[in-house]
Design an enzyme around this catalytic site. Structure first.
Site, mmCIF file in Angstrom:
data_model
loop_
_atom_site.group_PDB
_atom_site.id
_atom_site.type_symbol
_atom_site.label_atom_id
_atom_site.label_comp_id
_atom_site.label_asym_id
_atom_site.label_seq_id
_atom_site.Cartn_x
_atom_site.Cartn_y
_atom_site.Cartn_z
ATOM 1 N N ILE A 18 69.965 32.953 44.762
ATOM 2 C CA ILE A 18 70.379 33.016 43.274
ATOM 3 C C ILE A 18 69.842 31.582 42.680
ATOM 4 C CG2 ILE A 18 72.303 33.065 41.680
ATOM 5 C CD1 ILE A 18 74.072 34.492 43.861
ATOM 6 N N VAL A 64 74.584 18.420 49.801
ATOM 7 C CA VAL A 64 75.753 18.232 48.514
ATOM 8 C C VAL A 64 77.246 18.012 49.223
ATOM 9 C CG1 VAL A 64 74.446 19.168 46.754
ATOM 10 C CG2 VAL A 64 76.004 20.549 47.929
ATOM 11 N N ASN A 90 75.237 25.449 41.934
ATOM 12 C CA ASN A 90 75.202 26.729 42.701
ATOM 13 C C ASN A 90 75.225 26.700 44.208
ATOM 14 O OD1 ASN A 90 73.738 29.609 43.035
ATOM 15 N ND2 ASN A 90 72.170 28.050 44.011
ATOM 16 N N TYR A 155 86.331 30.853 51.840
ATOM 17 C CA TYR A 155 85.254 30.870 50.668
ATOM 18 C C TYR A 155 86.113 31.324 49.602
ATOM 19 C CZ TYR A 155 81.324 32.888 48.312
ATOM 20 O OH TYR A 155 80.183 33.371 47.395
ATOM 21 N N LYS A 159 86.308 29.025 45.884
ATOM 22 C CA LYS A 159 85.789 29.931 44.704
ATOM 23 C C LYS A 159 86.801 29.981 43.541
ATOM 24 C CE LYS A 159 81.521 30.409 45.911
ATOM 25 N NZ LYS A 159 80.452 29.525 45.270
ATOM 26 N N VAL A 188 74.899 39.750 46.563
ATOM 27 C CA VAL A 188 73.571 39.601 46.089
ATOM 28 C C VAL A 188 72.789 39.617 47.244
ATOM 29 C CG1 VAL A 188 72.193 38.143 44.392
ATOM 30 C CG2 VAL A 188 74.468 38.299 44.067
ATOM 31 N N THR A 190 70.773 37.869 49.209
ATOM 32 C CA THR A 190 70.490 36.896 49.678
ATOM 33 C C THR A 190 70.591 36.604 51.092
ATOM 34 O OG1 THR A 190 72.468 35.503 49.096
ATOM 35 C CG2 THR A 190 71.181 35.614 47.373
HETATM 36 P P1 NAI Z 1 71.453 31.554 49.664
HETATM 37 O O1 NAI Z 1 71.905 31.042 51.069
HETATM 38 O O2 NAI Z 1 70.432 32.192 49.600
HETATM 39 O O3 NAI Z 1 71.427 30.219 48.910
HETATM 40 C C1 NAI Z 1 72.199 28.926 48.976
HETATM 41 C C2 NAI Z 1 71.214 27.710 48.986
HETATM 42 O O4 NAI Z 1 72.163 26.566 48.885
HETATM 43 C C3 NAI Z 1 70.286 27.614 50.105
HETATM 44 O O5 NAI Z 1 69.097 27.112 49.534
HETATM 45 C C4 NAI Z 1 70.814 26.656 50.807
HETATM 46 O O6 NAI Z 1 69.745 25.659 51.582
HETATM 47 C C5 NAI Z 1 71.527 25.602 50.056
HETATM 48 N N1 NAI Z 1 72.656 25.029 50.639
HETATM 49 C C6 NAI Z 1 73.451 25.222 51.346
HETATM 50 N N2 NAI Z 1 74.142 24.038 51.872
HETATM 51 C C7 NAI Z 1 73.813 23.124 51.223
HETATM 52 C C8 NAI Z 1 74.028 21.583 51.187
HETATM 53 N N3 NAI Z 1 74.756 21.087 51.970
HETATM 54 N N4 NAI Z 1 73.414 20.797 50.513
HETATM 55 C C9 NAI Z 1 72.383 21.370 49.492
HETATM 56 N N5 NAI Z 1 72.051 22.668 49.364
HETATM 57 C C10 NAI Z 1 72.742 23.554 50.290
HETATM 58 O O7 NAI Z 1 72.601 31.924 49.069
HETATM 59 P P2 NAI Z 1 72.961 32.570 47.511
HETATM 60 O O8 NAI Z 1 73.668 33.821 47.753
HETATM 61 O O9 NAI Z 1 71.951 32.563 46.831
HETATM 62 O O10 NAI Z 1 74.117 31.481 47.199
HETATM 63 C C11 NAI Z 1 74.141 30.869 45.896
HETATM 64 C C12 NAI Z 1 75.495 30.829 45.362
HETATM 65 O O11 NAI Z 1 75.790 31.986 45.011
HETATM 66 C C13 NAI Z 1 76.516 30.274 46.302
HETATM 67 O O12 NAI Z 1 77.457 29.177 45.616
HETATM 68 C C14 NAI Z 1 77.280 31.476 46.556
HETATM 69 O O13 NAI Z 1 78.769 31.122 47.130
HETATM 70 C C15 NAI Z 1 77.223 32.376 45.453
HETATM 71 N N6 NAI Z 1 77.284 33.665 45.378
HETATM 72 C C16 NAI Z 1 76.549 34.492 46.250
HETATM 73 C C17 NAI Z 1 76.666 35.853 46.489
HETATM 74 C C18 NAI Z 1 76.095 36.622 47.459
HETATM 75 O O14 NAI Z 1 76.513 38.017 47.685
HETATM 76 N N7 NAI Z 1 75.022 36.365 47.893
HETATM 77 C C19 NAI Z 1 77.729 36.528 45.755
HETATM 78 C C20 NAI Z 1 78.687 35.755 44.802
HETATM 79 C C21 NAI Z 1 78.321 34.196 44.820
#
Ligand code: NAI
Length: 282
Positions: A18, A64, A90, A155, A159, A188, A190
């Protein structure tokens, strides 16, 4: 914010999913980008992709979940750019499984990344955001920030916290040019779930069912609309909206469903006091 062109955004977790999709959509809108992620190689690819849209795009590796690293990266950003107009909180991780099997370390890490980091980065950027005629904060929460469910307790707690944080900021700064949007997507497509630690005892599936998934690009489109309209809360996907509606207006229904086929234990016997306990009580 009415216009994103030529403004500057800081996006966390921009290397994939995302965050990546939001960063690239912002670049299409003409926004310059300061992209932050723990994964420097994936981040470098997104930085280059964004540059192809003709904007200035700079990436910085940052965990972060580490306050010192947040301070350093924000300080560098403020010196490098002079100001920010948009903050996208994010970055996030999850844990999927029985709460009684979750390690203390992972619980602390999850809260640090999902909840404490957005609070600290916001705290540090508020002075610059408030000094702009219009600015915005987008917090990427989840529909699990609105509805509690099994196997995602930590989680969900993070949130719910983020939803509350956004709601409070919006109230606090309503009379300024600062808008605040909380994005609550359903599932989503991902790597969030595939890379999450899971409990050992029960083999839960790695990915939510396909019909429940949407693309990060669709979420990014909705996020940009939310920023431009200063929406308070954006819930995406019809099942997520329905579940949120049910939770608000018929909370008993979800609770009843959760208690169906509850395990029953036989009558338990409580041991009577021992001789020593009897003597101590006297
Ligand atoms: P993703 O795993 O593809 O992206 C998460 C990103 O955050 C990655 O690039 C990762 O390297 C980075 N990240 C993780 N830990 C980190 C840290 N300690 N410091 C800096 N960067 C860090 O997952 P997605 O789905 O894109 O997640 C993005 C946001 O969307 C999250 O907050 C997640 O909770 C939220 N979300 C995701 C949903 C899903 O179904 N995938 C649904 C609703 C919300």
């Amino acid at each position: 914010m009415q216009d994103l062109h030529n403004k500057i955004a800081l996006v966390t977790g921009a290397a994939s999913g995302i965050g990546r999709a939001i960063a690239l959509r912002l670049a299409e809108e003409g926004m310059h980008l300061y992209l932050v992620d723990i994964d420097s190689s994936q981040l470098a690819e997104v930085v280059s992709e964004a540059r192809r849209a003709g904007v200035i795009s700079v990436g910085r590796q940052c965990d972060v979940g580490n306050l010192e690293q947040i301070n350093t990266v924000v300080e560098y950003g403020l010196t490098r750019w002079g100001k920010f107009d948009l903050l996208v909180n994010n970055a996030g991780i999850t844990y999927f499984g029985q709460t009684d099997e979750m390690s203390a370390e992972h619980c602390e890490k999850l809260l640090a990344i999902n909840l404490h980091a957005p609070m600290h980065i916001t705290r540090l950027l508020l002075p610059t955001l408030l000094s702009q005629p219009e600015a915005h904060i987008l917090n990427v929460a989840s529909f699990y920030g609105l509805i509690g469910t099994r196997r995602l307790a930590a989680y969900t707690a993070s949130k719910f916290g983020l939803v509350g944080f956004g709601e409070s900021l919006r109230a606090e700064y309503a009379r300024t040019g600062l808008g605040v949007t909380t994005l609550c997507p359903g599932f989503v497509d991902t790597k969030l779930f595939a890379t999450a630690p899971r409990s050992e005892s029960r083999p839960f599936s790695k990915q939510p069912p396909a019909w429940m998934l949407t693309s990060p690009e669709k979420i990014a489109d909705r996020a940009i609309r939310g920023i431009l309209r200063n929406d308070a809360l954006v819930v995406t996907q019809s099942y997520a909206k329905l579940a949120y509606f049910a939770k608000r207006f018929f909370p008993g229904v979800i609770d009843f469903a959760n208690h169906l086929s509850r395990k029953r234990f036989g009558k338990q016997t409580i041991p009577p006091p021992t001789e020593e306990e009897r003597r101590n009580a006297a």
